[in-house]
Design a protein around this motif. Structure first.
Motif, PDB file in Angstrom:
ATOM      1  N   UNK A  91      -6.029   1.690   6.905  1.00  0.00           N
ATOM      2  CA  UNK A  91      -4.650   1.921   7.336  1.00  0.00           C
ATOM      3  C   UNK A  91      -4.164   0.804   8.238  1.00  0.00           C
ATOM      4  N   UNK A  92      -3.104   0.124   7.826  1.00  0.00           N
ATOM      5  CA  UNK A  92      -2.499  -0.934   8.636  1.00  0.00           C
ATOM      6  C   UNK A  92      -1.253  -0.376   9.327  1.00  0.00           C
ATOM      7  N   UNK A  93      -1.255  -0.413  10.665  1.00  0.00           N
ATOM      8  CA  UNK A  93      -0.094   0.050  11.431  1.00  0.00           C
ATOM      9  C   UNK A  93       0.850  -1.117  11.647  1.00  0.00           C
ATOM     10  N   UNK A  94       2.102  -0.950  11.210  1.00  0.00           N
ATOM     11  CA  UNK A  94       3.106  -2.008  11.351  1.00  0.00           C
ATOM     12  C   UNK A  94       4.311  -1.481  12.121  1.00  0.00           C
ATOM     13  N   UNK A  95       4.710  -2.219  13.133  1.00  0.00           N
ATOM     14  CA  UNK A  95       5.960  -1.907  13.826  1.00  0.00           C
ATOM     15  C   UNK A  95       7.095  -2.385  12.933  1.00  0.00           C
ATOM     16  N   UNK A 149       0.823  -1.204   0.000  1.00  0.00           N
ATOM     17  CA  UNK A 149       0.000   0.000   0.000  1.00  0.00           C
ATOM     18  C   UNK A 149       0.851   1.244   0.000  1.00  0.00           C
ATOM     19  N   UNK A 150       0.187   2.400   0.118  1.00  0.00           N
ATOM     20  CA  UNK A 150       0.890   3.676   0.156  1.00  0.00           C
ATOM     21  C   UNK A 150       1.244   4.025   1.594  1.00  0.00           C
ATOM     22  N   UNK A 151       2.434   4.588   1.776  1.00  0.00           N
ATOM     23  CA  UNK A 151       2.887   4.962   3.120  1.00  0.00           C
ATOM     24  C   UNK A 151       2.157   6.234   3.544  1.00  0.00           C
ATOM     25  N   UNK A 152       1.201   6.074   4.468  1.00  0.00           N
ATOM     26  CA  UNK A 152       0.391   7.199   4.937  1.00  0.00           C
ATOM     27  C   UNK A 152       1.022   7.890   6.148  1.00  0.00           C
ATOM     28  N   UNK A 153       1.680   7.120   6.983  1.00  0.00           N
ATOM     29  CA  UNK A 153       2.366   7.652   8.170  1.00  0.00           C
ATOM     30  C   UNK A 153       3.721   6.966   8.268  1.00  0.00           C
ATOM     31  N   UNK A 154       4.716   7.730   8.710  1.00  0.00           N
ATOM     32  CA  UNK A 154       6.060   7.178   8.832  1.00  0.00           C
ATOM     33  C   UNK A 154       6.750   7.804  10.040  1.00  0.00           C
ATOM     34  N   UNK A 177       5.719  -2.755  -0.489  1.00  0.00           N
ATOM     35  CA  UNK A 177       5.239  -4.056  -0.028  1.00  0.00           C
ATOM     36  C   UNK A 177       6.108  -4.456   1.157  1.00  0.00           C
ATOM     37  N   UNK A 178       5.483  -4.701   2.288  1.00  0.00           N
ATOM     38  CA  UNK A 178       6.214  -5.140   3.475  1.00  0.00           C
ATOM     39  C   UNK A 178       5.794  -6.563   3.824  1.00  0.00           C
ATOM     40  N   UNK A 179       6.783  -7.404   4.124  1.00  0.00           N
ATOM     41  CA  UNK A 179       6.513  -8.766   4.582  1.00  0.00           C
ATOM     42  C   UNK A 179       6.103  -8.691   6.042  1.00  0.00           C
ATOM     43  N   UNK A 180       5.140  -9.509   6.421  1.00  0.00           N
ATOM     44  CA  UNK A 180       4.473  -9.326   7.712  1.00  0.00           C
ATOM     45  C   UNK A 180       4.635 -10.514   8.648  1.00  0.00           C
ATOM     46  N   UNK A 234       0.428   1.706   6.400  1.00  0.00           N
ATOM     47  CA  UNK A 234       0.182   1.496   4.973  1.00  0.00           C
ATOM     48  C   UNK A 234      -1.301   1.639   4.689  1.00  0.00           C
ATOM     49  N   UNK A 235      -1.631   2.502   3.728  1.00  0.00           N
ATOM     50  CA  UNK A 235      -3.013   2.696   3.306  1.00  0.00           C
ATOM     51  C   UNK A 235      -3.305   1.735   2.162  1.00  0.00           C
ATOM     52  N   UNK A 236      -4.200   0.797   2.416  1.00  0.00           N
ATOM     53  CA  UNK A 236      -4.591  -0.195   1.398  1.00  0.00           C
ATOM     54  C   UNK A 236      -6.081  -0.026   1.130  1.00  0.00           C
ATOM     55  N   UNK A 237      -6.404   0.685   0.081  1.00  0.00           N
ATOM     56  CA  UNK A 237      -7.809   0.881  -0.284  1.00  0.00           C
ATOM     57  C   UNK A 237      -8.620   1.575   0.789  1.00  0.00           C
TER      58      UNK A 237
END
Length: 199
Positions: free
Chosen positions: A25-29, A7-12, A45-48, A19-22
């Motif tokens: 927003x998915x928050x990933x550490x 997705x698109x990086x919405x916050x960093x 693309x981040x592996x999870x 990541x904004x996916x459609x």
């Protein structure tokens, strides 16, 4: 179960990517190494990896499969939680972590905040133990120009370190045949092999 999220990086922020996916927003550490590879607005693309408990559902994102693989191995060590694993991987690349384990380099692991000598020693002990049980590196058919393991310590260290990262002989051998390791350091060989594996 998530394998990757794109997705698109919405916050960093240091340690966090959203990541904004459609519209969701998915928050990933994330590690500092992952943050250094992405920018606000990028499509990535981040592996999870997931940590699911009674009161939590945490997602951890990694820029490379190798980093994600290292995370999985670190959290399998007794007493190492996701925060300690992220801390270690923020201050070590997969290559330097594997070499630290191979060379009993406690100092290389204790540079990570929250990782003391005892934890570092446990990481080295348990990951080396897993390597010795799972390794089948002696089966690798090396290119003719490459010295056999044992006759060249740099190549032996690199192959053993790849094994620490959880790669089997069947994964390492084809990638190894595509590179020319002459004059390369162990870390450079590891990087080159990992790059071939993701092609």
């Amino acid at each position: 179960m998530f394998y990757h999220i794109e997705g698109s990086v919405a916050e960093l922020e240091p340690g966090l990517v959203v990541l904004d996916c459609g519209g969701v927003g998915y928050a990933l550490s994330v590690t500092l190494n992952t943050v250094s590879n992405i920018h606000l607005g990028d499509r990535v693309k981040l592996y999870v990896a997931e940590s699911i408990g009674e009161n939590n559902f945490d997602l951890f994102g990694f820029y490379t499969k190798s980093e994600k693989r290292c995370f999985d191995m670190l959290v399998s060590v007794s007493g190492i939680g996701p925060k300690a694993a992220l801390s270690i991987l923020s201050y070590s690349t997969p290559e330097t972590l594997a070499l630290a384990v191979m060379n009993d380099d406690v100092k290389a692991l204790t540079v990570a905040p929250g990782v003391g000598k005892k934890i570092a020693q446990r990481v080295i002990l348990e990951l080396k133990d897993k390597m010795s049980k799972d390794s089948s590196l002696q089966d690798i058919q090396l290119p003719a120009a490459v010295p056999a393991p044992g006759s060249d310590s740099t190549m032996s260290d690199a192959m053993a370190a790849l094994s620490v990262l959880g790669y089997s002989s069947t994964e390492i051998a084809p990638a190894l045949k595509k590179i020319d390791p002459s004059g390369m350091s162990a870390e450079e060989i590891i990087k080159a092999v990992l790059k071939q594996m993701v092609k």
